[in-house]
Write a protein that holds these residues in place. Structure first.
Motif, short mmCIF file in Angstrom:
data_model
loop_
_atom_site.label_atom_id
_atom_site.label_comp_id
_atom_site.label_asym_id
_atom_site.label_seq_id
_atom_site.Cartn_x
_atom_site.Cartn_y
_atom_site.Cartn_z
N ARG A 291 0.83 -1.21 0.00
CA ARG A 291 0.00 0.00 0.00
C ARG A 291 0.87 1.26 0.00
O ARG A 291 0.71 2.14 -0.85
CB ARG A 291 -0.90 -0.03 1.25
CG ARG A 291 -1.74 1.21 1.45
CD ARG A 291 -2.24 1.29 2.90
NE ARG A 291 -1.13 1.54 3.81
CZ ARG A 291 -0.97 0.96 4.99
NH1 ARG A 291 -1.83 0.07 5.46
NH2 ARG A 291 0.08 1.26 5.75
N ARG B 256 -7.90 -10.21 5.10
CA ARG B 256 -7.35 -8.91 5.49
C ARG B 256 -8.44 -7.85 5.55
O ARG B 256 -9.51 -8.01 4.97
CB ARG B 256 -6.21 -8.53 4.55
CG ARG B 256 -5.05 -9.50 4.73
CD ARG B 256 -3.93 -9.35 3.76
NE ARG B 256 -2.94 -10.40 3.99
CZ ARG B 256 -1.92 -10.28 4.84
NH1 ARG B 256 -1.72 -9.16 5.51
NH2 ARG B 256 -1.09 -11.30 5.03
N ASP B 257 -8.15 -6.75 6.26
CA ASP B 257 -9.25 -5.84 6.59
C ASP B 257 -9.77 -4.99 5.42
O ASP B 257 -10.97 -4.99 5.15
CB ASP B 257 -8.91 -4.95 7.81
CG ASP B 257 -7.51 -4.35 7.77
OD1 ASP B 257 -6.85 -4.44 6.71
OD2 ASP B 257 -7.09 -3.76 8.79
N ARG C 133 -11.19 -3.38 13.78
CA ARG C 133 -11.14 -2.87 12.39
C ARG C 133 -11.90 -1.55 12.25
O ARG C 133 -11.60 -0.76 11.36
CB ARG C 133 -11.74 -3.92 11.44
CG ARG C 133 -10.86 -5.15 11.31
CD ARG C 133 -11.53 -6.26 10.54
NE ARG C 133 -10.73 -7.47 10.58
CZ ARG C 133 -11.20 -8.70 10.42
NH1 ARG C 133 -12.50 -8.87 10.20
NH2 ARG C 133 -10.39 -9.74 10.48
N ARG D 115 -8.59 5.31 11.52
CA ARG D 115 -7.18 5.68 11.62
C ARG D 115 -6.52 5.76 10.24
O ARG D 115 -5.79 6.70 9.94
CB ARG D 115 -6.47 4.66 12.52
CG ARG D 115 -5.02 4.96 12.77
CD ARG D 115 -4.06 4.12 11.95
NE ARG D 115 -3.97 2.75 12.43
CZ ARG D 115 -3.07 1.90 11.96
NH1 ARG D 115 -2.21 2.27 11.01
NH2 ARG D 115 -3.05 0.65 12.41
N ASN E 295 -5.19 -2.79 1.89
CA ASN E 295 -4.25 -3.57 2.70
C ASN E 295 -4.19 -5.03 2.24
O ASN E 295 -3.57 -5.86 2.89
CB ASN E 295 -4.69 -3.59 4.18
CG ASN E 295 -4.46 -2.25 4.86
OD1 ASN E 295 -3.74 -1.41 4.31
ND2 ASN E 295 -5.04 -2.07 6.03
N LYS F 73 6.95 1.38 6.71
CA LYS F 73 7.61 1.21 8.01
C LYS F 73 8.33 -0.12 8.06
O LYS F 73 9.43 -0.22 8.54
CB LYS F 73 6.57 1.25 9.13
CG LYS F 73 6.21 2.66 9.56
CD LYS F 73 5.68 2.68 10.99
CE LYS F 73 4.46 1.82 11.21
NZ LYS F 73 3.22 2.40 10.63
N ASP G 189 -14.16 -8.69 13.97
CA ASP G 189 -13.11 -8.02 14.74
C ASP G 189 -13.43 -6.53 14.79
O ASP G 189 -13.29 -5.81 13.81
CB ASP G 189 -11.76 -8.26 14.06
CG ASP G 189 -10.62 -7.52 14.76
OD1 ASP G 189 -10.88 -6.85 15.79
OD2 ASP G 189 -9.47 -7.62 14.28
N ARG H 192 -9.40 0.96 13.06
CA ARG H 192 -8.37 0.94 12.02
C ARG H 192 -8.87 1.68 10.77
O ARG H 192 -8.12 2.41 10.14
CB ARG H 192 -7.96 -0.51 11.67
CG ARG H 192 -7.04 -1.14 12.73
CD ARG H 192 -6.77 -2.62 12.45
NE ARG H 192 -6.13 -2.91 11.16
CZ ARG H 192 -4.81 -2.93 10.93
NH1 ARG H 192 -3.97 -2.66 11.91
NH2 ARG H 192 -4.34 -3.23 9.75
#
Ligand code: ATP
Ligand code: MG
Length: 400
Positions: free
Chosen positions: A30, A111-112, A157, A163, A116, A39, A154, A160
Motif C-alpha cells: 500500500r 485482510r481488513d 477494524r 485511523r 491492505n 515502516k 473483529d 483501524r
C-alpha cells in the motif's frame, strides 16, 4: 514501481527456490504504491512455519501458532507469515483458530481493507484481487467482503478504518461507514490499550480532524464514558493539525474543553503512559490561564514544566487563541528564551540553597522543610538575583 528492499527480496527468492510462493504484503505494498516509505516489509508465503525455519539460518518464533516466523537477514528482521484462513471469530476480536492454506487469495481475503489486501513480488508482480489499486487511486477505505461481517469478526477494524482514513486522508466508503455505525457497540470488546494506540495514531496523523468520525459513528462512548461530543474538541477539529505532531500536545488539543482532571482521567482510563497523562494535565491547566506577562510570571510557569513544554504551550496558545494575542505570545517566547540564556533559577535543583543547608541552619526535616524550600524558590522566581546562599539562608530565618 515497487522497490522491495534487498534483504526482503532475498527472502522471497529463497522461498521461491525451495518451491514456495512468497510476496511482500499489506501495508508495505500500500505505502509503496502511494510513494510513501513503508515502516516495515511483511512477507506472506505458502511455506509452513517449520519449512520457513528450515530454509533460513537465523529465525525467531514470533507467533508460530498464527504462522509467523521472524527471519533475520542482513541485520534486518522480517516477519514471514504462512498463508492463513482465520477460523471463526468468537469474541468479536480474535479468531478461535487459524488454518494454514496454500492459496494466496484466501490469505488476502482475511485482510481488513482492499488497500491492505495486495501482494507483490518481483517474479509475479502485483496481486490485487479486491480492487486495492482502484481504491488507492480514489482515496477510499473499503472492507474486503461484507463490511458488517468483517466488523462483527473483529471490532478493532472499526478504529483501524478511521485511523487509516486519517493517515492517508481517505474517505470511508458508504457501506463500510454504515457498518461502522451499526457495529459500534462491539467496540466494547476492544481493549482500552488497543483503542489508545489507534486513537493516538489518528491524532498524530496528517488529518487528525478525521477524529470527527469517532463521534459521528457513535463509537465515542466506548472509548470512554466521558469522551462525548458535548465536551471534547469536535469544535474546530481542523485546528489540531496545526499543532506539532506529538502525543501530549495533540491529546491536549483534543481534550482542551475538559477540565484538566477529567482529561487526565480519560487518558488514564485508556492506560496511556504516565508521562503523557501528566503533561496533558499540565498543558490543559496552563493554556486556560491568562498568558503570563512578566518575567516572574513566566519563570513561575517554567518552574512547573520542562523547557520543551513551554514551547508546546506557546504553540498551543497561538493555535487556539485568536490573532490578537500573537504579539503577546512573541514577547513571552522572547522572555522565555532570555530566562534560559541567562540561566535564571527556575527549579529547586538550580537553587543556591539545598535541604541539607537548611538542616544545618536548624530546620527539622519534614513537611516544614518542603514549605520553606518552596517559599525560597518563589522568592527566586520573582527575583533571580536573590539566588545566593547568603540571601536565601538569611531570608529563610524569617520563615521558621
Ligand atoms: P502500519 O503502517 O500501521 O503498520 P499496516 O497495514 O502494516 O499499517 P499492520 O497492523 O502492521 O498494518 O498489519 C499488517 C497487515 O495485516 C495489514 O495491512 C492487513 O492486511 C492485515 N491486518 C492487520 N490487522 C488486521 C485486522 N485486525 N483484521 C484484518 N487484517 C488485518
Ligand atoms: Mg505494519
Amino acid at each position: 514501481t515497487i522497490q522491495v528492499p534487498d534483504a526482503a527480496g532475498k527472502i522471497i527468492r529463497q522461498l521461491n527456490t525451495h518451491g514456495f510462493e512468497a510476496y511482500a504484503v499489506g501495508g508495505c505494498v500500500r505505502d509503496s504504491l502511494l510513494l510513501r516509505v513503508p515502516k516495515d516489509w511483511d512477507i506472506t508465503t505458502s511455506a509452513k512455519p517449520e519449512q520457513v525455519k528450515e530454509i533460513f539460518a537465523r529465525t525467531v518464533d514470533t507467533g508460530i501458532l498464527h504462522g509467523t516466523v521472524t527471519v533475520l537477514m542482513e541485520h534486518e528482521a522480517y516477519e514471514v507469515t504462512t498463508y492463513r484462513i482465520d477460523g471463526e471469530y468468537e469474541d468479536g476480536r480474535h479468531p478461535k483458530s487459524v488454518e494454514f492454506t496454500g492459496n494466496l487469495l484466501e490469505d488476502l481475503k482475511r485482510r481488513d481493507f482492499t488497500i491492505n489486501a495486495m501482494a507483490y513480488s518481483e517474479r509475479d508482480g502485483l496481486v490485487d484481487a479486491f480492487g486495492g489499486v482502484r481504491d488507492l487511486e480514489a482515496g477510499i477505505i473499503r472492507c474486503v467482503g461484507n463490511p458488517m461481517d468483517r466488523f462483527n469478526e473483529d471490532a478493532l477494524r472499526i478504529l483501524r478504518a478511521i485511523r487509516f482514513s486519517a493517515q492517508l486522508g481517505f474517505e470511508i466508503e458508504r457501506e463500510t461507514s454504515k457498518a461502522i455505525s451499526a457495529i459500534a457497540p462491539n467496540m466494547e470488546k476492544v481493549s482500552k490499550e488497543r483503542i489508545a494506540v489507534e486513537l493516538t495514531k489518528l491524532l498524530l496523523s496528517d488529518y487528525p480532524e478525521k477524529m470527527s468520525a469517532v463521534f459521528e459513528s457513535g463509537i465515542a462512548p466506548y472509548v470512554s464514558r466521558h469522551f462525548n461530543t458535548a465536551k471534547t474538541g469536535l469544535f474546530q477539529l481542523e485546528k489540531l493539525k496545526m499543532l506539532p505532531s506529538s502525543k501530549h500536545v495533540r491529546w491536549s488539543g483534543l481534550l482542551r474543553f475538559l477540565d484538566p482532571k477529567e482529561a487526565a482521567g480519560i487518558l488514564k482510563e485508556l492506560k496511556l503512559d504516565n508521562d503523557t497523562v501528566d503533561q496533558v494535565k499540565i498543558l490543559s491547566e496552563l493554556w486556560k490561564n491568562e498568558i503570563p506577562a512578566s518575567k516572574p510570571e513566566i519563570r513561575k510557569v517554567m518552574s512547573r514544566i520542562n523547557a520543551p513544554l513551554i514551547d508546546d504551550l506557546l504553540n498551543f496558545q497561538s493555535v487556539f487563541l485568536d490573532g490578537s494575542y500573537l504579539e503577546q505570545l512573541k514577547t513571552v517566547r522572547q522572555y522565555a528564551g532570555e530566562i534560559i540564556d541567562d540561566g535564571d533559577c527556575i527549579c529547586l535543583k538550580d537553587m543556591a540553597v539545598t535541604g541539607r543547608d537548611l538542616i544545618q541552619a536548624g530546620v527539622k526535616p519534614g513537611p516544614q522543610m518542603g514549605e520553606i524550600l518552596e517559599a525560597l524558590l518563589n522568592q527566586v522566581l520573582k527575583n533571580p538575583e536573590h539566588n545566593s546562599r547568603e540571601y536565601l539562608l538569611n531570608y529563610s530565618k524569617d520563615l521558621f
